[in-house]
Design a protein around this motif. Structure first.
Motif, PDB file in Angstrom:
ATOM      1  N   LEU A 209      29.386 -44.115   2.883  1.00 30.11           N
ATOM      2  CA  LEU A 209      29.176 -44.957   1.709  1.00 30.11           C
ATOM      3  C   LEU A 209      29.496 -44.248   0.403  1.00 30.11           C
ATOM      4  O   LEU A 209      29.778 -44.889  -0.602  1.00 30.11           O
ATOM      5  N   ALA A 210      29.402 -42.936   0.381  1.00 29.72           N
ATOM      6  CA  ALA A 210      29.678 -42.187  -0.853  1.00 29.72           C
ATOM      7  C   ALA A 210      29.905 -40.734  -0.491  1.00 29.72           C
ATOM      8  O   ALA A 210      29.392 -40.248   0.514  1.00 29.72           O
ATOM      9  N   GLU A 211      30.679 -40.036  -1.325  1.00 29.10           N
ATOM     10  CA  GLU A 211      30.968 -38.629  -1.079  1.00 29.10           C
ATOM     11  C   GLU A 211      31.154 -37.935  -2.416  1.00 29.10           C
ATOM     12  O   GLU A 211      31.710 -38.531  -3.343  1.00 29.10           O
ATOM     13  N   GLY A 212      30.659 -36.740  -2.559  1.00 30.89           N
ATOM     14  CA  GLY A 212      30.859 -35.997  -3.798  1.00 30.89           C
ATOM     15  C   GLY A 212      29.745 -35.001  -4.043  1.00 30.89           C
ATOM     16  O   GLY A 212      28.944 -34.723  -3.143  1.00 30.89           O
ATOM     17  N   THR A 213      29.686 -34.460  -5.261  1.00 33.19           N
ATOM     18  CA  THR A 213      28.586 -33.556  -5.597  1.00 33.19           C
ATOM     19  C   THR A 213      27.342 -34.420  -5.826  1.00 33.19           C
ATOM     20  O   THR A 213      27.473 -35.619  -6.130  1.00 33.19           O
ATOM     21  N   PRO A 214      26.153 -33.833  -5.694  1.00 33.71           N
ATOM     22  CA  PRO A 214      24.939 -34.630  -5.941  1.00 33.71           C
ATOM     23  C   PRO A 214      24.972 -35.297  -7.318  1.00 33.71           C
ATOM     24  O   PRO A 214      24.580 -36.466  -7.449  1.00 33.71           O
ATOM     25  N   ALA A 215      25.463 -34.602  -8.341  1.00 32.41           N
ATOM     26  CA  ALA A 215      25.514 -35.188  -9.697  1.00 32.41           C
ATOM     27  C   ALA A 215      26.476 -36.376  -9.739  1.00 32.41           C
ATOM     28  O   ALA A 215      26.167 -37.404 -10.352  1.00 32.41           O
ATOM     29  N   GLU A 216      27.627 -36.244  -9.080  1.00 31.89           N
ATOM     30  CA  GLU A 216      28.583 -37.359  -9.056  1.00 31.89           C
ATOM     31  C   GLU A 216      27.972 -38.576  -8.375  1.00 31.89           C
ATOM     32  O   GLU A 216      28.122 -39.709  -8.832  1.00 31.89           O
ATOM     33  N   ILE A 217      27.267 -38.339  -7.283  1.00 27.16           N
ATOM     34  CA  ILE A 217      26.700 -39.458  -6.535  1.00 27.16           C
ATOM     35  C   ILE A 217      25.601 -40.149  -7.332  1.00 27.16           C
ATOM     36  O   ILE A 217      25.540 -41.371  -7.394  1.00 27.16           O
ATOM     37  N   ARG A 218      24.779 -39.362  -8.012  1.00 22.21           N
ATOM     38  CA  ARG A 218      23.740 -39.973  -8.851  1.00 22.21           C
ATOM     39  C   ARG A 218      24.378 -40.775  -9.983  1.00 22.21           C
ATOM     40  O   ARG A 218      23.909 -41.851 -10.339  1.00 22.21           O
ATOM     41  N   ALA A 219      25.484 -40.257 -10.546  1.00 27.21           N
ATOM     42  CA  ALA A 219      26.164 -40.947 -11.650  1.00 27.21           C
ATOM     43  C   ALA A 219      26.736 -42.283 -11.177  1.00 27.21           C
ATOM     44  O   ALA A 219      26.583 -43.299 -11.858  1.00 27.21           O
ATOM     45  N   HIS A 220      27.380 -42.292  -9.997  1.00 25.94           N
ATOM     46  CA  HIS A 220      28.015 -43.522  -9.517  1.00 25.94           C
ATOM     47  C   HIS A 220      27.015 -44.561  -9.048  1.00 25.94           C
ATOM     48  O   HIS A 220      27.273 -45.751  -9.123  1.00 25.94           O
ATOM     49  N   ALA A 221      25.872 -44.085  -8.539  1.00 24.49           N
ATOM     50  CA  ALA A 221      24.909 -45.014  -7.950  1.00 24.49           C
ATOM     51  C   ALA A 221      24.138 -45.761  -9.014  1.00 24.49           C
ATOM     52  O   ALA A 221      23.589 -46.823  -8.762  1.00 24.49           O
ATOM     53  N   GLY A 222      24.068 -45.192 -10.224  1.00 21.22           N
ATOM     54  CA  GLY A 222      23.210 -45.728 -11.269  1.00 21.22           C
ATOM     55  C   GLY A 222      23.508 -47.190 -11.571  1.00 21.22           C
ATOM     56  O   GLY A 222      24.647 -47.627 -11.536  1.00 21.22           O
ATOM     57  N   MET A 223      22.438 -47.918 -11.811  1.00 20.43           N
ATOM     58  CA  MET A 223      22.572 -49.319 -12.174  1.00 20.43           C
ATOM     59  C   MET A 223      22.723 -49.394 -13.694  1.00 20.43           C
ATOM     60  O   MET A 223      22.112 -48.613 -14.421  1.00 20.43           O
ATOM     61  N   GLY A 224      23.522 -50.313 -14.176  1.00 22.37           N
ATOM     62  CA  GLY A 224      23.651 -50.546 -15.613  1.00 22.37           C
ATOM     63  C   GLY A 224      24.186 -49.338 -16.366  1.00 22.37           C
ATOM     64  O   GLY A 224      23.819 -49.111 -17.513  1.00 22.37           O
ATOM     65  N   GLY A 225      25.046 -48.554 -15.708  1.00 21.07           N
ATOM     66  CA  GLY A 225      25.755 -47.493 -16.415  1.00 21.07           C
ATOM     67  C   GLY A 225      25.013 -46.171 -16.517  1.00 21.07           C
ATOM     68  O   GLY A 225      25.601 -45.150 -16.837  1.00 21.07           O
ATOM     69  N   GLU A 226      23.698 -46.165 -16.220  1.00 24.21           N
ATOM     70  CA  GLU A 226      22.968 -44.907 -16.302  1.00 24.21           C
ATOM     71  C   GLU A 226      22.898 -44.238 -14.941  1.00 24.21           C
ATOM     72  O   GLU A 226      22.772 -44.918 -13.926  1.00 24.21           O
ATOM     73  N   ALA A 227      22.954 -42.919 -14.944  1.00 23.00           N
ATOM     74  CA  ALA A 227      22.881 -42.191 -13.674  1.00 23.00           C
ATOM     75  C   ALA A 227      21.494 -42.385 -13.065  1.00 23.00           C
ATOM     76  O   ALA A 227      20.508 -42.498 -13.776  1.00 23.00           O
ATOM     77  N   ALA A 228      21.456 -42.439 -11.721  1.00 24.34           N
ATOM     78  CA  ALA A 228      20.161 -42.493 -11.040  1.00 24.34           C
ATOM     79  C   ALA A 228      19.428 -41.187 -11.321  1.00 24.34           C
ATOM     80  O   ALA A 228      20.034 -40.121 -11.350  1.00 24.34           O
ATOM     81  N   ALA A 229      18.109 -41.277 -11.543  1.00 26.64           N
ATOM     82  CA  ALA A 229      17.338 -40.092 -11.922  1.00 26.64           C
ATOM     83  C   ALA A 229      17.182 -39.130 -10.752  1.00 26.64           C
ATOM     84  O   ALA A 229      17.209 -37.921 -10.928  1.00 26.64           O
ATOM     85  N   THR A 230      17.037 -39.673  -9.549  1.00 24.12           N
ATOM     86  CA  THR A 230      16.828 -38.814  -8.392  1.00 24.12           C
ATOM     87  C   THR A 230      17.797 -39.236  -7.286  1.00 24.12           C
ATOM     88  O   THR A 230      18.336 -40.340  -7.294  1.00 24.12           O
ATOM     89  N   MET A 231      17.960 -38.342  -6.323  1.00 24.43           N
ATOM     90  CA  MET A 231      18.830 -38.651  -5.194  1.00 24.43           C
ATOM     91  C   MET A 231      18.244 -39.790  -4.365  1.00 24.43           C
ATOM     92  O   MET A 231      18.961 -40.619  -3.824  1.00 24.43           O
ATOM     93  N   GLU A 232      16.914 -39.831  -4.286  1.00 24.32           N
ATOM     94  CA  GLU A 232      16.227 -40.901  -3.570  1.00 24.32           C
ATOM     95  C   GLU A 232      16.635 -42.264  -4.141  1.00 24.32           C
ATOM     96  O   GLU A 232      16.982 -43.187  -3.407  1.00 24.32           O
ATOM     97  N   GLU A 233      16.604 -42.371  -5.462  1.00 27.54           N
ATOM     98  CA  GLU A 233      16.989 -43.608  -6.148  1.00 27.54           C
ATOM     99  C   GLU A 233      18.460 -43.942  -5.898  1.00 27.54           C
ATOM    100  O   GLU A 233      18.810 -45.081  -5.616  1.00 27.54           O
TER     101      GLU A 233
END
Ligand SMILES: Nc1ncnc2c1ncn2[C@@H]1O[C@H](COP(=O)(O)OP(=O)(O)O)[C@@H](O)[C@H]1O
Ligand SMILES: [Mg+2]
Length: 251
Positions: A209-233
């Motif tokens: 479903l996704a691949e990259g650095t943890p920071a990249e994945i949090r950035a892409h997963a974020g809703m409404g343009g903001e990065a997700a705060a945690t990997m869990e989110e």
């Protein structure tokens, strides 16, 4: 290590569905996903323990599925249910794994002594491994997998069941190994442990479903343009988005 379009079916069930990723030397690479995502099945194929139904696996330029034993000598593997022998002592387990890896004579003695020292196992030499306290079972499993100095180490849920302190120490050892040039590929269902990885892949129901650095994945997963705060989110958002997409497609 390069994995291309890896597939594994069991009858008409697809456990691993065209997974691709590559891992550079000395990287810590994580496979994350819920139970049943296909992490252990992928690992068993990467270690040559289970034939793939399709795809290619290259390790340092050699095709792992064809090269056989020679390429596999360079791998170390800690299975999800550690393959320690609970009734055998710490020393007996290490002797057993050393023989299995073909270590002999002086070199074998030296490797066992070095790992017992490195992992602070000397105090437990004669204790049956089943009676080892918490984090020490993990240490012994890791020590056994490192006896033959593998270039690539596979750890399948190696921190599960360990307390937070033992997990932190464990990750300290993993980081040290990667700094020495060992490539480490891990699976974990502890989302926050993704942050110890250089890069990760998120799997669900056999698919990537996704691949990259943890920071990249949090950035892409974020809703409404903001990065997700945690990997869990991030993880929950990515899995929900994909399940929603699947449901829409099926409707
Ligand atoms: N030998 C097998 N025969 C049939 N199904 C299997 C076999 N091994 C694994 N599976 C199925 O493949 C899926 C992925 O399992 P697994 O790789 O163990 O997932 P994970 O390690 O991510 O929890 C699961 O649905 C599991 O039941
Ligand atoms: Mg598993």
């Amino acid at each position: 290590m390069q994995v291309r379009d890896l597939v594994r079916t069991f009858g008409d069930f697809t456990a691993v569905d065209h997974i691709s990723f590559s891992v550079r030397k000395g990287e810590v690479y994580g496979l994350l996903g819920p139970n049943g995502a296909g992490k252990s099945t992928t690992f068993r194929m990467l270690c040559g323990l289970l034939p793939a139904s399709g795809g290619t696996l290259m390790v340092a330029g050699a095709d792992l599925l064809k090269a056989g034993a020679k390429a596999r000598e360079r791998l170390g593997y800690v299975a999800q249910k550690f393959s320690l022998y609970g009734q055998l002592s710490v020393d007996e387990n290490l002797e057993f794994f050393a023989s299995a890896y073909g270590l002999r004579g002086r070199h074998r003695k030296d490797r066992i002594a070095a790992l017992k020292n490195q992992f602070e196992l000397d105090q437990f030499s004669r204790l049956p491994s089943g009676q080892l306290p918490g984090g020490f079972k993990q240490r012994l499993a890791l020590a056994a997998a490192l006896l033959h100095e593998p270039d690539i180490l596979f750890l399948d849920e190696a921190t599960s069941g360990a307390d937070p302190l033992a997990r932190r120490q464990f990750w300290g050892r993993i980081t040290a190994l990667s700094e020495q040039g060992v490539t480490v590929i891990v699976t974990t269902h502890f989302m926050e442990e993704a942050e110890y990885c250089d890069r990760i892949i998120i799997l669900d129901a056999g698919r990537s479903l996704a691949e990259g650095t943890p920071a990249e994945i949090r950035a892409h997963a974020g809703m409404g343009g903001e990065a997700a705060a945690t990997m869990e989110e991030a993880f929950i958002a990515i899995v929900e988005k994909e399940r929603h997409r699947q449901a829409e497609r099926a409707a």
